[in-house]
Design a protein around this motif. Structure first.
Motif, PDB file in Angstrom:
ATOM      1  N   PHE A  75      11.916  38.028  70.441  1.00 41.84           N
ATOM      2  CA  PHE A  75      12.386  38.267  69.079  1.00 41.84           C
ATOM      3  C   PHE A  75      11.720  39.488  68.455  1.00 41.84           C
ATOM      4  CE2 PHE A  75      12.740  33.744  69.977  1.00 41.84           C
ATOM      5  CZ  PHE A  75      14.094  33.555  69.760  1.00 41.84           C
ATOM      6  N   ALA A  76      10.747  40.072  69.161  1.00 46.65           N
ATOM      7  CA  ALA A  76      10.137  41.316  68.698  1.00 46.65           C
ATOM      8  C   ALA A  76      10.766  42.534  69.360  1.00 46.65           C
ATOM      9  CB  ALA A  76       8.631  41.292  68.987  1.00 46.65           C
ATOM     10  N   ARG A  77      11.741  42.303  70.235  1.00 45.82           N
ATOM     11  CA  ARG A  77      12.408  43.403  70.935  1.00 45.82           C
ATOM     12  C   ARG A  77      13.766  43.672  70.299  1.00 45.82           C
ATOM     13  NH1 ARG A  77      12.982  41.752  76.897  1.00 45.82           N
ATOM     14  NH2 ARG A  77      13.720  43.903  77.034  1.00 45.82           N
ATOM     15  N   ALA A  78      14.051  44.945  70.067  1.00 49.22           N
ATOM     16  CA  ALA A  78      15.315  45.313  69.429  1.00 49.22           C
ATOM     17  C   ALA A  78      16.513  44.968  70.306  1.00 49.22           C
ATOM     18  CB  ALA A  78      15.315  46.810  69.110  1.00 49.22           C
ATOM     19  N   VAL A  79      16.321  44.988  71.645  1.00 53.39           N
ATOM     20  CA  VAL A  79      17.444  44.748  72.540  1.00 53.39           C
ATOM     21  C   VAL A  79      17.984  43.329  72.391  1.00 53.39           C
ATOM     22  CG1 VAL A  79      16.073  43.946  74.519  1.00 53.39           C
ATOM     23  CG2 VAL A  79      18.229  45.158  74.904  1.00 53.39           C
ATOM     24  N   THR A  80      17.159  42.382  71.942  1.00 51.28           N
ATOM     25  CA  THR A  80      17.643  41.011  71.724  1.00 51.28           C
ATOM     26  C   THR A  80      18.744  40.998  70.676  1.00 51.28           C
ATOM     27  OG1 THR A  80      15.490  40.087  72.316  1.00 51.28           O
ATOM     28  CG2 THR A  80      16.970  38.682  71.034  1.00 51.28           C
ATOM     29  N   TYR A  81      18.575  41.761  69.627  1.00 54.36           N
ATOM     30  CA  TYR A  81      19.547  41.769  68.529  1.00 54.36           C
ATOM     31  C   TYR A  81      20.744  42.677  68.836  1.00 54.36           C
ATOM     32  CZ  TYR A  81      15.447  39.672  66.454  1.00 54.36           C
ATOM     33  OH  TYR A  81      14.376  38.852  66.222  1.00 54.36           O
ATOM     34  N   THR A  82      20.517  43.742  69.620  1.00 53.86           N
ATOM     35  CA  THR A  82      21.666  44.565  70.002  1.00 53.86           C
ATOM     36  C   THR A  82      22.577  43.812  70.982  1.00 53.86           C
ATOM     37  OG1 THR A  82      20.358  45.627  71.776  1.00 53.86           O
ATOM     38  CG2 THR A  82      20.425  46.723  69.625  1.00 53.86           C
ATOM     39  N   ARG A  83      21.987  42.969  71.817  1.00 51.35           N
ATOM     40  CA  ARG A  83      22.820  42.129  72.694  1.00 51.35           C
ATOM     41  C   ARG A  83      23.631  41.133  71.872  1.00 51.35           C
ATOM     42  NH1 ARG A  83      18.228  40.754  77.348  1.00 51.35           N
ATOM     43  NH2 ARG A  83      18.328  42.788  78.403  1.00 51.35           N
ATOM     44  N   TRP A  84      23.034  40.586  70.846  1.00 59.67           N
ATOM     45  CA  TRP A  84      23.737  39.679  69.940  1.00 59.67           C
ATOM     46  C   TRP A  84      24.889  40.408  69.265  1.00 59.67           C
ATOM     47  CZ3 TRP A  84      21.201  37.131  65.009  1.00 59.67           C
ATOM     48  CH2 TRP A  84      22.006  36.090  64.567  1.00 59.67           C
ATOM     49  N   LEU A  85      24.609  41.636  68.809  1.00 60.45           N
ATOM     50  CA  LEU A  85      25.664  42.439  68.195  1.00 60.45           C
ATOM     51  C   LEU A  85      26.772  42.735  69.198  1.00 60.45           C
ATOM     52  CD1 LEU A  85      26.738  44.196  65.854  1.00 60.45           C
ATOM     53  CD2 LEU A  85      25.322  46.062  66.738  1.00 60.45           C
ATOM     54  N   HIS A  86      26.415  43.006  70.436  1.00 64.98           N
ATOM     55  CA  HIS A  86      27.405  43.310  71.469  1.00 64.98           C
ATOM     56  C   HIS A  86      28.366  42.143  71.654  1.00 64.98           C
ATOM     57  CE1 HIS A  86      28.833  43.718  75.686  1.00 64.98           C
ATOM     58  NE2 HIS A  86      28.821  44.998  75.407  1.00 64.98           N
ATOM     59  N   LEU A  87      27.857  40.911  71.594  1.00 63.64           N
ATOM     60  CA  LEU A  87      28.710  39.739  71.750  1.00 63.64           C
ATOM     61  C   LEU A  87      29.584  39.523  70.516  1.00 63.64           C
ATOM     62  CD1 LEU A  87      26.136  37.352  73.441  1.00 63.64           C
ATOM     63  CD2 LEU A  87      28.254  38.193  74.458  1.00 63.64           C
ATOM     64  N   LEU A  88      29.045  39.794  69.348  1.00 59.31           N
ATOM     65  CA  LEU A  88      29.840  39.608  68.121  1.00 59.31           C
ATOM     66  C   LEU A  88      30.954  40.640  68.023  1.00 59.31           C
ATOM     67  CD1 LEU A  88      27.022  38.779  65.543  1.00 59.31           C
ATOM     68  CD2 LEU A  88      28.476  37.199  66.827  1.00 59.31           C
ATOM     69  N   VAL A  89      30.680  41.880  68.480  1.00 57.75           N
ATOM     70  CA  VAL A  89      31.700  42.928  68.442  1.00 57.75           C
ATOM     71  C   VAL A  89      32.871  42.574  69.353  1.00 57.75           C
ATOM     72  CG1 VAL A  89      32.150  45.338  69.056  1.00 57.75           C
ATOM     73  CG2 VAL A  89      30.104  44.744  67.768  1.00 57.75           C
ATOM     74  N   ALA A  90      32.610  41.784  70.391  1.00 53.42           N
ATOM     75  CA  ALA A  90      33.649  41.462  71.364  1.00 53.42           C
ATOM     76  C   ALA A  90      34.821  40.710  70.753  1.00 53.42           C
ATOM     77  CB  ALA A  90      33.046  40.639  72.514  1.00 53.42           C
ATOM     78  N   ILE A  91      34.602  39.991  69.656  1.00 59.11           N
ATOM     79  CA  ILE A  91      35.678  39.168  69.098  1.00 59.11           C
ATOM     80  C   ILE A  91      36.481  39.907  68.037  1.00 59.11           C
ATOM     81  CG2 ILE A  91      34.314  37.103  69.553  1.00 59.11           C
ATOM     82  CD1 ILE A  91      33.890  36.926  66.488  1.00 59.11           C
ATOM     83  N   VAL A  92      36.127  41.167  67.757  1.00 59.13           N
ATOM     84  CA  VAL A  92      36.852  41.905  66.712  1.00 59.13           C
ATOM     85  C   VAL A  92      38.321  42.022  67.065  1.00 59.13           C
ATOM     86  CG1 VAL A  92      37.087  44.133  65.570  1.00 59.13           C
ATOM     87  CG2 VAL A  92      34.814  43.159  65.935  1.00 59.13           C
ATOM     88  N   TRP A  93      38.609  42.330  68.360  1.00 60.01           N
ATOM     89  CA  TRP A  93      39.994  42.520  68.784  1.00 60.01           C
ATOM     90  C   TRP A  93      40.832  41.266  68.559  1.00 60.01           C
ATOM     91  CZ3 TRP A  93      44.031  45.309  69.889  1.00 60.01           C
ATOM     92  CH2 TRP A  93      45.021  44.818  70.731  1.00 60.01           C
ATOM     93  N   SER A  94      40.334  40.138  69.033  1.00 59.73           N
ATOM     94  CA  SER A  94      41.125  38.910  68.884  1.00 59.73           C
ATOM     95  C   SER A  94      41.133  38.438  67.437  1.00 59.73           C
ATOM     96  CB  SER A  94      40.574  37.811  69.795  1.00 59.73           C
ATOM     97  OG  SER A  94      39.217  37.563  69.493  1.00 59.73           O
ATOM     98  N   SER A  95      40.107  38.760  66.649  1.00 60.90           N
ATOM     99  CA  SER A  95      40.100  38.355  65.238  1.00 60.90           C
ATOM    100  C   SER A  95      41.194  39.059  64.449  1.00 60.90           C
ATOM    101  CB  SER A  95      38.731  38.665  64.619  1.00 60.90           C
ATOM    102  OG  SER A  95      37.702  37.940  65.264  1.00 60.90           O
ATOM    103  N   LEU A  96      41.514  40.284  64.842  1.00 61.42           N
ATOM    104  CA  LEU A  96      42.587  41.008  64.154  1.00 61.42           C
ATOM    105  C   LEU A  96      43.924  40.294  64.302  1.00 61.42           C
ATOM    106  CD1 LEU A  96      41.671  44.693  65.104  1.00 61.42           C
ATOM    107  CD2 LEU A  96      41.313  43.553  62.904  1.00 61.42           C
ATOM    108  N   TRP A  97      44.083  39.600  65.421  1.00 64.00           N
ATOM    109  CA  TRP A  97      45.356  38.902  65.652  1.00 64.00           C
ATOM    110  C   TRP A  97      45.510  37.663  64.770  1.00 64.00           C
ATOM    111  CZ3 TRP A  97      49.264  39.707  69.579  1.00 64.00           C
ATOM    112  CH2 TRP A  97      49.116  40.945  70.231  1.00 64.00           C
ATOM    113  N   LEU A  98      44.406  37.208  64.184  1.00 62.08           N
ATOM    114  CA  LEU A  98      44.500  36.061  63.282  1.00 62.08           C
ATOM    115  C   LEU A  98      45.258  36.416  62.013  1.00 62.08           C
ATOM    116  CD1 LEU A  98      40.924  34.547  63.618  1.00 62.08           C
ATOM    117  CD2 LEU A  98      43.043  33.723  64.650  1.00 62.08           C
ATOM    118  N   PHE A  99      45.326  37.717  61.689  1.00 62.16           N
ATOM    119  CA  PHE A  99      46.100  38.125  60.513  1.00 62.16           C
ATOM    120  C   PHE A  99      47.603  37.980  60.765  1.00 62.16           C
ATOM    121  CE2 PHE A  99      42.085  40.338  59.866  1.00 62.16           C
ATOM    122  CZ  PHE A  99      41.816  40.022  58.542  1.00 62.16           C
ATOM    123  N   ILE A 100      47.993  37.959  62.051  1.00 58.81           N
ATOM    124  CA  ILE A 100      49.411  37.759  62.362  1.00 58.81           C
ATOM    125  C   ILE A 100      49.780  36.293  62.164  1.00 58.81           C
ATOM    126  CG2 ILE A 100      51.152  37.904  64.183  1.00 58.81           C
ATOM    127  CD1 ILE A 100      49.541  40.174  65.416  1.00 58.81           C
TER     128      ILE A 100
END
Length: 394
Positions: free
Chosen positions: A8-33
């Motif tokens: 939890f003192a390493r920045a890469v832990t949080y960038t990996r978390w961000l990488h996983l959250l960014v992955a759902i942006v594409w499918s989340s856009l389809w929820l507006f349909i």
């Protein structure tokens, strides 16, 4: 305890978390349909098709390197994730699988990232007699004072999910976005060629510079001991000539070192053999060249090594044959490349001549041929000095 808290003192832990959250942006856009299963399936299908586009691996590779490994350039673990377009269908398939896996992992981690904090809040509020919000995926009934003891557990579980999922997605990226077998073989070939080139450079520097220093030391010592002005002049001339030759060798070797910064594919091949012949002729040698067969179809590694062998043979002619005429034959027949260099043997020179050093050029020629599965013959033959090399093209 320190080992547990270290991630939890390493920045890469949080960038990996961000990488996983960014992955759902594409499918989340389809929820507006429409908030329906078919929209998510359509988003996943289109994402898989995008993985078949060669350039997708470039985008995913750079993103994975930056967010999963923390490296912008090659080095460290980032070398296990490539940033080149997909070449084969297997590479495209692995990229498509990576996109789908990242989407699934992203949804799971995103869901837990929201629900676990809500569960902790519900436990904390019911412990103090407040009605829970009721938005969590686990219903919490209350009030119960002992819920305060359970409130930290969802947050601890979230921490485990973030660290574990980050490590898992990184390992998956190295597996699916890593180099293919052919790319690993190409990298190994480049590395092997660089090591061979460095070994040859070290050997040539040792022979050339070591020989020059030895001659200079011996001549200087003899001149001082003799105390003869005429002998001293001859010794100084010998030192000057030897030093000039060593400087020429050093410049040539430094040129090779500068060349090593270029990709292997940009290094000279037998197609560029004309430059060697012109250079030898400009040095006063009479060179007769005969080239038969499709030289441009010779595989890259064989053609590059063939160029180096020809270069070394011509260098030996200039060094030891006193500008004697040389006949060169480059022949491509079937599955074999033949390099033959012949020149008349020079007349023996009393005392230490130019060929009396411990030069390793001929040994280097034999080593290059052996590494490619070929063979090389060097030595006198019917009054000539010959270098005859046969290299398989397969």
């Amino acid at each position: 305890m320190v080992r547990i808290l270290r991630p939890f003192a390493r920045a890469v832990t949080y960038t990996r978390w961000l990488h996983l959250l960014v992955a759902i942006v594409w499918s989340s856009l389809w929820l507006f349909i429409e908030e329906a299963l078919w929209t998510q399936l359509a988003a996943a299908a289109l994402l898989g098709l995008a993985g078949l586009v060669p350039v997708t691996r470039v985008v995913e590779g750079f993103q994975a390197r930056l967010l999963l490994t923390g490296h912008r350039q090659d080095g460290g673990d980032s070398g296990e994730i490539v940033t080149t377009p997909s070449v084969t269908w297997a590479d495209r398939g692995r990229t498509a699988v990576w996109l789908e896996a990242r989407l699934v992992f992203g949804w799971v981690v995103a869901h837990l990232s929201v629900q676990l904090p809500l569960l902790a809040i519900d436990l904390a509020t019911t412990a103090f007699g407040t009605k829970p919000a009721g938005d969590g995926f686990v219903p919490v009934e209350g009030p119960h004072w002992w819920h305060a003891l359970l409130a930290p557990l969802p947050l601890l579980l979230l921490a485990v999910v973030v660290v574990g999922a980050g490590r898992l997605i990184t390992a998956l990226a190295k597996r699916l976005l890593g180099p293919s077998h052919s790319e690993r073989m190409e990298a190994l070939e480049i590395r092997t060629e660089q090591l061979l080139e460095r070994t040859r450079i070290a050997r040539e520097l040792h022979d050339s510079i070591g020989h020059a220093l030895t001659v200079a030391v011996v001549q200087a010592g003899a001149a001082r001991a003799a105390g003869d002005a005429e002998f001293t002049d001859r010794a100084l001339v010998a030192i000057e000539e030897t030093g000039r030759a060593a400087l020429e060798d050093l410049e040539r070797v430094l040129g090779i070192l500068r060349e090593s910064e270029k990709p292997v594919s940009s290094r000279p091949t037998l197609v560029n053999a004309d430059r060697l012949l012109e250079s030898a002729r400009a040095s006063g040698a009479k060179v007769d060249a005969e080239v038969t067969g499709p030289v441009d179809t010779v595989p890259g590694p064989v053609s590059r090594e063939g160029y180096r062998i020809l270069q070394e043979a011509l260098t030996n002619v200039l060094r030891h044959a006193d500008a004697a005429p040389a006949h060169i034959r480059v022949q491509v027949t079937g599955d074999t490349l033949v390099l033959a260099i012949r020149n008349p043997l020079p007349e023996p020179i009393p005392g230490p001549g130019p060929g009396s050093g411990r030069g390793s050029g001929l040994r280097g020629i034999r080593e290059r041929a052996a590494l490619l599965g070929g063979r090389a013959r060097t030595g006198p033959d019917e009054g000539d000095w010959q270098v005859h090399v046969e290299l398989p093209l397969s």
